[in-house]
Structure formats: C-alpha cells, structure tokens
Design a protein around this motif. Structure first.
Motif, PDB file in Angstrom:
ATOM      1  N   ASP A 138       0.825  -1.211   0.000  1.00 61.19           N
ATOM      2  CA  ASP A 138       0.000   0.000   0.000  1.00 61.19           C
ATOM      3  C   ASP A 138       0.860   1.263   0.000  1.00 61.19           C
ATOM      4  OD1 ASP A 138      -2.342   1.469  -0.030  1.00 61.19           O
ATOM      5  OD2 ASP A 138      -2.518   1.519   2.153  1.00 61.19           O
ATOM      6  N   PRO A 139       1.688   1.438  -1.027  1.00 59.72           N
ATOM      7  CA  PRO A 139       2.593   2.593  -1.046  1.00 59.72           C
ATOM      8  C   PRO A 139       1.834   3.894  -1.289  1.00 59.72           C
ATOM      9  CG  PRO A 139       2.693   1.455  -3.145  1.00 59.72           C
ATOM     10  CD  PRO A 139       1.800   0.626  -2.263  1.00 59.72           C
ATOM     11  N   LYS A 140       2.317   4.968  -0.692  1.00 61.73           N
ATOM     12  CA  LYS A 140       1.718   6.277  -0.916  1.00 61.73           C
ATOM     13  C   LYS A 140       2.270   6.947  -2.176  1.00 61.73           C
ATOM     14  CE  LYS A 140      -0.921   6.041   2.601  1.00 61.73           C
ATOM     15  NZ  LYS A 140      -2.376   5.826   2.367  1.00 61.73           N
ATOM     16  N   LEU A 141       3.331   6.366  -2.724  1.00 60.56           N
ATOM     17  CA  LEU A 141       3.899   6.870  -3.975  1.00 60.56           C
ATOM     18  C   LEU A 141       4.170   5.664  -4.866  1.00 60.56           C
ATOM     19  CD1 LEU A 141       5.053   9.066  -5.805  1.00 60.56           C
ATOM     20  CD2 LEU A 141       7.215   8.895  -4.533  1.00 60.56           C
ATOM     21  N   LEU A 142       3.501   5.607  -6.006  1.00 54.30           N
ATOM     22  CA  LEU A 142       3.617   4.487  -6.929  1.00 54.30           C
ATOM     23  C   LEU A 142       4.207   4.988  -8.242  1.00 54.30           C
ATOM     24  CD1 LEU A 142       3.001   1.493  -7.543  1.00 54.30           C
ATOM     25  CD2 LEU A 142       0.761   2.218  -8.381  1.00 54.30           C
ATOM     26  N   ILE A 143       5.263   4.301  -8.703  1.00 51.00           N
ATOM     27  CA  ILE A 143       5.945   4.669  -9.945  1.00 51.00           C
ATOM     28  C   ILE A 143       5.739   3.552 -10.951  1.00 51.00           C
ATOM     29  CG2 ILE A 143       8.161   5.199 -11.016  1.00 51.00           C
ATOM     30  CD1 ILE A 143       9.103   6.221  -8.295  1.00 51.00           C
TER      31      ILE A 143
END
Length: 726
Positions: free
Chosen positions: A622-627
């Motif tokens: 559940d990352p708050k920043l997805l690349i």
C-alpha cells in the motif's frame, strides 16, 4: 510487537532511527527472539547482542543505557537502572511516554515474568567488519575473533610437538640398546611407552582437527554473511556499469583467500611449533648435520622467493583470464533464450574457445614457471631426504663426533619434521602471490562505496506523496551531456503525474532519482517537504511501489513473489493486491492458484501475467507513492485494458508517477509533464497540452492518426518530421 517497540526505544536512546516495518520475523516465531532482534538491529547500524543474565548480575547495572528484558508472555520491558543496595531494578513501559517515571521491581516480582534473556544495544562508533576495507588485515581480524579456539589448537599443537620427539628417541634406544644387546625386557618397556604415547597422540590429533574444522566452518559462515551483505549494500549504479559475470568471479575470489588462511597458512603455523621443539634435539644429535639441514631448507626458501614475483604476475593473468571466461559462461546462460532464438551458438562457442585458450596459455605459462622453480629447488630437497644420511654415515665411519647408528636414524626422523615446515614456509610465500591477486580482485568489488549509511541512517517521515523538483540537474557518470537540466515541477499528494517525451528525454531518470538510485544530483528534490537525500533509503524504498518495463520474478510461488517485500502479510492481502492489479482472474485459473510455482525466468507464465504480478507486488505494501515506468508497454491489449481500467482504483489515496509512450493511458492524469533533452517543456492536463504544446500534440497525432481522417495515409517522412515514433 512489544519486543519490537522495546528494541526501537533502546536504539532511539543512542540516536538510531529504526522502523519496525523493516523487521522480518522468523517463520513460526510467535515473538521475536533476542537473537532475531540483535540481528535486525545490527543490520540497521547498531551493535546489539542477546544474552542471558542472572539477577545478581542484572541488579548491579547502575548507570546503563536502556536494556530490553524479555518477558514470558512475549512482551518486554526497558530496564533503565539497577540498585543493588535496595535490591530492585527500575523498568519502563516501552509503549508508554518517555516522561513516565520508571517502576521499581524486586527479584521475586521480576522472576514471575522475566525469562532471564536480555538485549543489549549500543551505537556503533568504530569501523565495523561490515564496513571495513576488504584486505589482509580484515581477514586477520576475522580469524582472530576465534582466538579461544585458536589458543586450544596451538596448545594441542605444542603438546603434539613434544610427543613427536619421543618416537625418534625410542628408535635410537631400540637400535643402540635392544638390538645391540638383545634385551627383550627393554623392548617390552619401550613398546608399552610407545603405545601409550601413540594413544594420546591420536586423541590430541583428533581434537586438533576437530577444532580446526570448527574454526574453518565458523570463519566460512561469517565471511559468507558479511560478503553477501556488502554486495547487497552496493549501489545499483555499480551493477549497471559492471559485468555480472566479472562481479561474481571477483567476489568468489575471496574464498581462495579463506582456503589459504584456514588451510596452508594454519597448517604451516602449526608445523612451526614442531620446528621450535625439535630443532634443539637436532643440534644435540649432530650440530654439523643440523646446520646442513637448515641451510638446505633455506636454499629452497630463497629459490621460491626469487621466483615469487614472476610466478605471481603469471598467476594474476591466469586469474583474470579465468574470470573473463566465467563472465562468458554467465552471460551465455543468462541470455540463453536470445542465443537459441538468434542461433548464436557458434558465435558464443567461438568466444568461449578464445577465452578458454587464453586461460590455458596463461595457466601453462604459470605452471612452467612454477615447474622451473621446483626443479631448481629439488636438489636441496633431495639432499635433506637422502643426502643427510650419507653424510651422517661418513661422520660415523670417520669417527667425527660421537654419533651412533641409532642417533643417525633418530636424526633422520626428526630432520624430516624440521625440513617440512621450513619448506612449507617457503612454499607459503609462493602461494602469497595468488592470494594477493585474489584479494585484490575481491576488493575491486567489495571495497566500492556502499549505500550502508543511507540505508541505516536518515529521517523516516510519514510519506504522503507530495513531490517538488527545484532546479534539478543530473549527469550520469562518464556522460558528457546532462540527463536533466534545471527540472522544475510540483506534484500534490494524491495526484497522478504522467511523464512523456521522446527516447532519452529524461523520463526514467526522474524515476531513478525518486527511488534514490542516483543521489549525485544538484538542486532540490523534496518528498513531502523533506529533501530526498535526508530520508532513510530503506524507509524511502519501502514506502514506494515501483513497476518497471521488464520485471524480475523470483523462483517460487505466486504468493511468495507478491509478498517478496512483505513476507509476513496474509493471503487476504495478497488477494487484494492481485485483484487491484487485475491479476486475480488468471491466478485463479492456475492449477494451484496462489501456490503455483513460477520457474526461473518466469518461463511458465506470459509476459502480461508477469507484469500484472509485478504490479500486485508493488501494491501489496500500500505505497503512498507508486511509480509505473513503462509498466504497461509489455502487456497485450487485453491485459493493458484490465490494468488501465484499474488505474483509477489503484490511484485512490496515493500519488502516482506514470512513464509511458502510450499517451492514451495518460489522458486521465491530473498533470502530464512533457520532457525533451532533459528539460521540462510543459506540464498541464491532457486537453491543455493538446492546445499549447507542439511536442505533445505531435506525439498524440502520431498515435491516433487512424482517427484523423485523411492523415491516415500521410507519408512516413512527414510523420517522422513531427517527432519520434515510439
């Protein structure tokens, strides 16, 4: 979890910032053991040790840093002081406020909850083995850590050396007394003494070999752990510019040094004790023969020493040739699919033949030089083993000295024990050249600057995902042009940013900086207002989700691959991430579902399935920043449609940075950043860019020309003039 927070609190006292999410529990372990906690804290830059204490030792610890006490119910407490006069220790709740006063406990009350195990934590102040340069001194310190066992080995060697004196003396007595005077009683007495000494010699020899085996095993394990840890702490940029086969070959060279130190070096040092004990007896039997033996052994040493430099040079070339050959083997196996597809067998075979021939030539040259050294030294060796007895016989016949036949036989037996360590010491110098070369090769990789400080220190802020680039410049090492030139843009938390541009425009470089892969940029890159270089690298990467164009899956089950970064998560978490990535439907059709085995190279699943599993792996934490860096470019239209349909759900509550050549997948982004030659040309929503950005409009028209009426039959030259066709 209380034990984890207690360990964190003890580390925080020393100024170390650790995150409980970085701890990986042992399988089947209900509560973290002191050993597991110590291993975790050591990896995070602390010096931690789990041990068992008695009450009388614990209560004497007055002014000490917080000590973690392990309780029977799986929890823990922080001991902050002891008072032996009052017979109490002062404990603090690790989950409570630091300002809360500690509670005193006496021996009786503590014994009801305390297991006797403690965790001691302190800050690492000196250069540890994990950070020290890989050289001979480093390996020496590794060996000396086993000084207790080494002491026992040396003691047993000294006793064995003393015992080695008696058999030649007994032989002398047998020849001079038993045989000459036909004394059976003396023979029986000597036999009994010899049998008893032989019994103790066998026992001591077994004990010494057992101790040496334990030392070798422990040293091998410690070196393996530290070398692999050092390898993992090297930055990605190093692996990108070095050939994988060369890296593996050079790292493996450290084991040649290990074998030398625990094999030939240790045996030679142990044999030297025999030399020290036996040498006086040689001079007792015959001073002239003793000097002859030592002189011959020293001549062998001089020969070996004289050939050491040329042999070392040739051995170094042989080692380099072997590593080059190993690199060809690794590259061929790693790229076997391309080799088979393009019928490159003959080309790779020719390259292998060339590397093998080069290795053989240097090996032959080194062998010939070593053979020449052995030939020059052989006459001295022959003199020690055969010539001494002739000289001794001549001395007896001419009555020079009072040596008898028994004394000559005893001298020959002891002389072999003296010459062997001297010759071994000389030959040890010969091996030093190869060891020095192997150590230099290993150091070429393992002494590279690591990311250890960035991985273990720095801030650990709560990540929301707001990004800010201010005058960011970046140039790849060895490049002549900048990859980024004065990049400026902002991404609010929870929004979606698309990155587009021609090949080489700097899109992937932006994502590399966000991942902390490259930190040698100038300017300011902030995440939630914090400079990215001040954030703990492990915390940063665990807070990110990254999906690349070509993702690697490990050999294991589908579930293991999805939970690779979070092995403690449940099956429900795996299913949620798979559903969000659009992978649930094909996983459920697999024979074993989430327990389906993925082979090496992901050969038993399609490229689209592999990509969706990679997306699920990125989403499970559940990352708050997805690349997403060209994450959908390898998907078939159906799989891409599934992922794109889920992008809105995937983006909910997180910041997304999407790099894609397919502009249709970026239409719904809050902002689209158009880049060209490292510059930000424009940044705006899709509709605005179509109106005011010529590069974006050109790229859009190329990809949608089939919808543009008559433009469907435009000449290829006209389309190329408008921009790069992706």
């Amino acid at each position: 979890m209380i034990r984890l927070y207690a360990a964190v609190a003890a580390a925080r006292f020393h100024g170390l910032s650790v995150d409980v999410r970085d701890f990986v529990a042992e399988p089947g372990e209900a509560a973290p053991s002191p050993a597991a906690l110590a291993r975790w804290l050591n990896e995070c830059g602390a010096v931690a040790r789990g041990m068992r204490l008695r009450w009388r030792d614990l209560v004497r610890l007055r002014n000490v840093p917080p000590i973690v006490l392990m309780f029977r119910d799986g929890s823990a407490g922080l001991m902050v002081a002891g008072d032996p006069d009052r017979g109490v220790v002062w404990l603090r709740d690790p989950l409570g406020d630091e300002g809360t006063p500690p509670v005193p406990l006496d021996e009786l009350r503590l014994a009801q909850v305390w297991t006797g195990d403690v965790l001691l934590v302190k800050r690492r102040r000196d250069q540890s083995e994990a950070d020290a340069p890989i050289n001979a001194a480093w390996l020496g310190r590794m060996v000396l850590r086993e000084k207790g066992l080494l002491r026992d080995i040396l003691l047993s060697s000294m006793v064995l050396s003393v015992l080695a004196i008696f058999p030649p003396l007994i032989v002398m007595q047998v020849v001079d007394k038993v045989v000459s005077y036909h004394s059976f009683s003396t023979l029986i007495s000597i036999a009994a003494i010899l049998g008893m000494m032989s019994f103790y010699e066998v026992l001591l020899s077994y004990a010494r070999r057992e101790l040496a085996l334990v030392v070798t095993t422990r040293l091998d394990t410690r070196i393996s752990l530290l070398v692999f840890d050092r390898l993992l702490s090297l930055p990605l940029e190093f692996f990108e510019r070095e050939q994988a086969g060369q890296v593996i070959g050079r790292v493996s060279a450290i084991y040649k040094v290990r074998d030398f130190m625990t094999g030939k070096l240790m045996n030679t040092v142990l044999d030297l004790f025999t030399l020290v004990v036996v040498l006086p007896f040689l001079f007792y039997f015959s001073m002239s023969l003793a000097w002859m033996t030592i002189a011959a052994a020293c001549c062998i040493g001089l020969v070996v020493f004289g050939f050491m430099r040329p042999v070392g040079h040739l051995v170094g070339r042989k080692v380099a040739a072997d590593m080059a050959r190993g690199a060809v083997l690794y590259e061929t196996v790693a790229g076997i699919r391309t080799v088979k597809t393009l019928a490159l067998e003959q080309t790779r075979r020719q390259l292998w033949d060339d590397r093998s021939a080069e290795s053989a030539l240097w090996g032959l040259a080194a062998g010939r030089m070593g053979n020449m050294a052995a030939t020059v030294a052989q006459p001295f060796d022959i003199f020690i083993n055969r010539g001494i007895i002739l000289v001794g016989a001549w001395l007896i016949l001419t009555h020079h000295g009072d040596m008898g036949a028994g004394a000559l036989m005893a001298f020959m037996m002891l002389g072999g024990r003296v010459a062997s360590p001297l010759v071994g010491l000389a030959r040890l110098l010969d091996d030093l050249s190869e060891v020095r070369t192997a150590l230099a090769e290993a150091g070429h990789v393992l002494n590279q600057p690591t990311e250890r400080q960035a991985l273990t220190t720095g801030l650990r802020p709560v990540i929301h995902g707001a990004l800010s680039f201010r005058e960011v410049y970046f140039t790849y090492p060895g490049a002549t042009t900048r990859a980024l030139s004065g990049v400026n843009f902002d991404v609010p938390a929870g929004s979606t940013l698309g990155l587009v541009g021609r090949s080489g425009s700097g899109k992937s470089t932006v994502t590399r900086l966000l991942q902390g892969v490259s930190r040698s940029y100038t300017g300011y890159l902030r995440l939630d207002g914090v400079d990215l270089r001040e954030i703990n690298l492990t915390h940063l990467r665990r807070s990110l989700g990254v999906v690349l164009q070509d993702n690697f899956l490990f050999r294991g089950t589908v579930r293991d691959n999805i939970t690779a970064g979070r092995p403690g998560l449940t099956l429900d978490d795996v299913i949620r991430a798979a559903r969000l990535a659009g992978a649930e439907e094909f996983i459920e059709r697999m024979p074993a579902g989430y327990e389906t085995w993925i082979e090496e190279g992901s050969t038993n699943i399609s490229g689209g399935q592999r990509q969706r599993l990679a997306i699920a792996r990125a989403l499970i934490c559940d990352p708050k920043l997805l690349i997403l860096d060209e994450a959908t470019s390898a998907l078939d239209p159906e799989s891409e449609a599934v992922v794109n349909a889920n992008l809105q759900r995937i983006a909910r509550g997180r910041t997304m940075v999407i790099v894609s050549h397919r502009l249709s997948s970026l239409v719904d982004c809050d902002q689209i950043c158009v880049m060209d030659q490292g510059l930000v040309v424009d940044i705006a929503p899709h509709a605005v860019l179509l109106e005011r950005c010529a590069i974006y409009r050109s790229l859009w028209q190329q990809q949608n020309r089939h919808e543009a009426g008559g433009r469907g039959h435009a000449h290829p030259a006209a389309m190329l003039a408008e921009g790069d066709i992706p």
